[in-house]
Design a protein around this motif. Structure first.
Motif, mmCIF file in Angstrom:
data_model
loop_
_atom_site.group_PDB
_atom_site.id
_atom_site.type_symbol
_atom_site.label_atom_id
_atom_site.label_comp_id
_atom_site.label_asym_id
_atom_site.label_seq_id
_atom_site.Cartn_x
_atom_site.Cartn_y
_atom_site.Cartn_z
ATOM 1 N N LYS A 43 0.818 -1.215 0.000
ATOM 2 C CA LYS A 43 0.000 0.000 0.000
ATOM 3 C C LYS A 43 0.851 1.264 0.000
ATOM 4 C CE LYS A 43 -4.103 -1.918 0.222
ATOM 5 N NZ LYS A 43 -5.085 -1.766 -0.880
ATOM 6 N N GLY A 44 2.157 1.103 0.247
ATOM 7 C CA GLY A 44 3.026 2.277 0.192
ATOM 8 C C GLY A 44 3.992 2.446 1.348
ATOM 9 N N ALA A 45 3.897 1.602 2.370
ATOM 10 C CA ALA A 45 4.798 1.736 3.508
ATOM 11 C C ALA A 45 6.180 1.180 3.167
ATOM 12 C CB ALA A 45 4.239 1.013 4.723
ATOM 13 N N LYS A 46 7.199 1.880 3.597
ATOM 14 C CA LYS A 46 8.575 1.429 3.393
ATOM 15 C C LYS A 46 9.033 0.523 4.526
ATOM 16 C CE LYS A 46 13.305 3.236 2.998
ATOM 17 N NZ LYS A 46 14.164 4.449 3.068
ATOM 18 N N ARG A 47 8.444 0.706 5.702
ATOM 19 C CA ARG A 47 8.896 -0.004 6.910
ATOM 20 C C ARG A 47 7.704 -0.433 7.740
ATOM 21 N NH1 ARG A 47 13.134 2.916 10.921
ATOM 22 N NH2 ARG A 47 14.433 2.540 9.076
ATOM 23 N N ALA A 48 7.868 -1.540 8.464
ATOM 24 C CA ALA A 48 6.882 -1.993 9.447
ATOM 25 C C ALA A 48 7.538 -2.009 10.816
ATOM 26 C CB ALA A 48 6.363 -3.380 9.091
ATOM 27 N N VAL A 49 6.848 -1.448 11.795
ATOM 28 C CA VAL A 49 7.312 -1.442 13.178
ATOM 29 C C VAL A 49 6.602 -2.577 13.900
ATOM 30 C CG1 VAL A 49 7.541 -0.096 15.291
ATOM 31 C CG2 VAL A 49 7.598 1.060 13.055
ATOM 32 N N LEU A 50 7.359 -3.575 14.329
ATOM 33 C CA LEU A 50 6.747 -4.784 14.883
ATOM 34 C C LEU A 50 6.164 -4.553 16.270
ATOM 35 C CD1 LEU A 50 9.124 -7.684 13.800
ATOM 36 C CD2 LEU A 50 7.240 -6.597 12.560
ATOM 37 N N ALA A 51 5.136 -5.348 16.583
ATOM 38 C CA ALA A 51 4.527 -5.323 17.909
ATOM 39 C C ALA A 51 5.551 -5.699 18.972
ATOM 40 C CB ALA A 51 3.350 -6.291 17.953
ATOM 41 N N ARG A 52 5.392 -5.140 20.157
ATOM 42 C CA ARG A 52 6.327 -5.394 21.255
ATOM 43 C C ARG A 52 6.127 -6.772 21.881
ATOM 44 N NH1 ARG A 52 6.097 -0.429 18.891
ATOM 45 N NH2 ARG A 52 7.138 1.200 20.066
ATOM 46 N N GLU A 53 5.002 -7.411 21.610
ATOM 47 C CA GLU A 53 4.688 -8.681 22.271
ATOM 48 C C GLU A 53 5.173 -9.909 21.507
ATOM 49 O OE1 GLU A 53 2.083 -5.481 23.711
ATOM 50 O OE2 GLU A 53 2.538 -6.234 21.701
ATOM 51 N N LEU A 54 6.054 -9.745 20.544
ATOM 52 C CA LEU A 54 6.545 -10.874 19.766
ATOM 53 C C LEU A 54 7.804 -11.472 20.389
ATOM 54 C CD1 LEU A 54 6.216 -9.454 16.143
ATOM 55 C CD2 LEU A 54 4.688 -11.047 17.302
ATOM 56 N N ASN A 55 7.956 -12.794 20.258
ATOM 57 C CA ASN A 55 9.203 -13.412 20.712
ATOM 58 C C ASN A 55 10.233 -13.388 19.583
ATOM 59 O OD1 ASN A 55 8.954 -15.851 19.065
ATOM 60 N ND2 ASN A 55 7.374 -16.516 20.505
ATOM 61 N N MET A 56 11.455 -13.751 19.933
ATOM 62 C CA MET A 56 12.558 -13.649 18.985
ATOM 63 C C MET A 56 12.325 -14.493 17.731
ATOM 64 S SD MET A 56 15.544 -12.214 18.477
ATOM 65 C CE MET A 56 16.396 -11.828 20.023
ATOM 66 N N ALA A 85 12.466 -12.743 7.668
ATOM 67 C CA ALA A 85 12.825 -13.629 6.557
ATOM 68 C C ALA A 85 11.838 -13.529 5.402
ATOM 69 C CB ALA A 85 12.909 -15.070 7.053
ATOM 70 N N HIS A 86 10.592 -13.135 5.680
ATOM 71 C CA HIS A 86 9.561 -13.081 4.641
ATOM 72 C C HIS A 86 9.131 -11.656 4.296
ATOM 73 C CE1 HIS A 86 9.150 -17.198 6.260
ATOM 74 N NE2 HIS A 86 8.742 -17.508 5.048
ATOM 75 N N ALA A 87 9.697 -10.667 4.957
ATOM 76 C CA ALA A 87 9.227 -9.298 4.796
ATOM 77 C C ALA A 87 9.710 -8.676 3.491
ATOM 78 C CB ALA A 87 9.681 -8.442 5.966
ATOM 79 N N GLU A 88 8.836 -7.906 2.873
ATOM 80 C CA GLU A 88 9.175 -7.135 1.675
ATOM 81 C C GLU A 88 9.487 -5.682 2.025
ATOM 82 O OE1 GLU A 88 5.657 -7.589 -0.626
ATOM 83 O OE2 GLU A 88 5.943 -9.744 -0.956
ATOM 84 N N VAL A 89 9.441 -5.369 3.315
ATOM 85 C CA VAL A 89 9.676 -4.007 3.796
ATOM 86 C C VAL A 89 10.765 -4.040 4.868
ATOM 87 C CG1 VAL A 89 7.350 -3.176 3.317
ATOM 88 C CG2 VAL A 89 7.842 -4.271 5.515
ATOM 89 N N GLU A 90 11.265 -2.867 5.220
ATOM 90 C CA GLU A 90 12.183 -2.772 6.341
ATOM 91 C C GLU A 90 11.447 -3.159 7.628
ATOM 92 O OE1 GLU A 90 13.674 1.200 6.522
ATOM 93 O OE2 GLU A 90 14.793 1.053 4.651
ATOM 94 N N ILE A 91 12.201 -3.689 8.590
ATOM 95 C CA ILE A 91 11.616 -4.101 9.868
ATOM 96 C C ILE A 91 12.307 -3.349 11.007
ATOM 97 C CG2 ILE A 91 11.326 -6.012 11.490
ATOM 98 C CD1 ILE A 91 9.474 -6.169 9.065
ATOM 99 N N GLU A 92 11.479 -2.729 11.839
ATOM 100 C CA GLU A 92 11.967 -2.007 13.020
ATOM 101 C C GLU A 92 11.517 -2.738 14.277
ATOM 102 O OE1 GLU A 92 11.201 2.294 13.166
ATOM 103 O OE2 GLU A 92 10.508 1.997 15.241
ATOM 104 N N VAL A 93 12.427 -2.860 15.244
ATOM 105 C CA VAL A 93 12.149 -3.567 16.491
ATOM 106 C C VAL A 93 12.585 -2.696 17.670
ATOM 107 C CG1 VAL A 93 12.694 -5.606 17.890
ATOM 108 C CG2 VAL A 93 12.447 -5.822 15.408
#
Length: 309
Positions: A132-145, A153-161
């Motif tokens: 839809k146009g986002a360059k990056r996704a900011v992941l939820a804080r409740e995810l494990n490693m 590994a599957h993301a088409e965008v930048e990932i922020e943690v």
């Protein structure tokens, strides 16, 4: 090996130079009318000054427009987006599709970072917003490693943690603190009390203090501990996570600066001399612990399937 961006949250324009010296690569700023849980309030003139200062120091500037918007603010978004484009902000952090659509119409060249705090929990969602146009996704804080690495590994965008700081446990658009004082008949105390940053919900059984504050976006209850994984960066660095965020909300400028210095050291070692990082990481963790306020412990959040609230 690629170095992840070190993203931090300044408390003021004057704080930005300190963070640049400490090793920050990017900052996130904004004003509470449009952004959630910021370390400092930045007016339009402050945003313009912050962009000039940060760019002079080689840092990117991301502006938060990730609040929950009702109809009364929708008509304001285009003007604010145009302002951010005009001063040269590097990206807008958003959660509401109203912001995305406004950016498409007003400043289609502007980079977008998708951040909803809780719903970025799988790579399909990240890639959906990427398409839809986002360059990056900011992941939820409740995810494990494991989940974080799988998403990357599957993301088409930048990932922020987020790697350090408080976690928001609860938000309500309602003025819960103000309503509480009003219910008690203490109307004169509402304005004095509800915006304070030193109020807590106290859990006597576990001796936990949950910071609670209120702003234009409602009421926020924060985690009793600070997330800290300065000694557990290796897997995410190897996976190519794009950005590590230090969230300084409700912390002092000095605290944020000193923590930034420690994470700068950790990231540099982890990417340039992994063996030395493994030898020094316990010292880095101890240095963070020494900076912590007496009432705030540190833990690893949900990274290793623990719970912090």
């Amino acid at each position: 090996m690629k170095k992840p961006e070190l993203l931090v949250t300044p408390t003021s324009v004057s704080h930005i130079d300190e963070l640049a010296e400490a090793g920050a690569d990017a900052i996130i700023i904004g004003e509470q009318r449009y952004g959630l849980r910021l370390a400092g309030e930045f007016s339009r003139s402050d945003v313009a000054a912050a962009v000039e200062t940060a760019h002079r120091r080689g840092m990117n500037v991301y502006v938060a427009m990730n609040a929950l918007f009702h109809n009364d603010k929708v008509d304001e978004l285009a003007d604010y987006v145009a302002f951010l484009a005009g001063v040269g902000a590097d990206a807008i952090v958003f959660g509401d599709p109203a912001v995305l659509l406004t950016v498409r119409e007003t400043a289609p060249h502007m980079n977008l970072h998708w951040s909803t705090e809780t719903t970025a929990t799988n790579w399909y969602a990240c890639n959906y917003w990427g398409r839809k146009g986002a360059k990056r996704a900011v992941l939820a804080r409740e995810l494990n490693m494991d989940a974080i690495l799988e998403i990357k590994a599957h993301a088409e965008v930048e990932i922020e943690v987020q790697v350090h700081g408080m976690t928001c446990m609860y938000q309500s658009k309602r003025s819960l603190i103000g309503n509480y004082f009003a219910y008690q008949g203490k109307v004169m105390e509402i304005e004095r009390k509800k915006y304070e940053k030193g109020m807590f919900l106290y859990d006597k059984e576990r001796d936990y203090k949950y910071p609670i504050f209120e702003d234009e976006n409602g009421t926020h209850i924060m985690s009793p501990n600070d997330l800290c994984i300065i000694d557990e960066l290796g897997d995410m660095v190897e996976a190519g996570i794009d950005s590590f965020k230090i969230d300084g909300v409700l912390h002092t400028a000095d605290y944020i600066t000193e923590v930034t210095k420690l994470y700068r050291r950790a990231i540099d070692l982890c990417t340039e001399d992994r063996e030395r990082y493994e030898r020094e990481k316990e010292k880095l963790l101890a240095a963070v612990e020494a900076l912590q306020p007496p009432h705030r412990r540190i833990d690893t959040g949900f990274f290793f399937k623990e719970t912090i609230y």
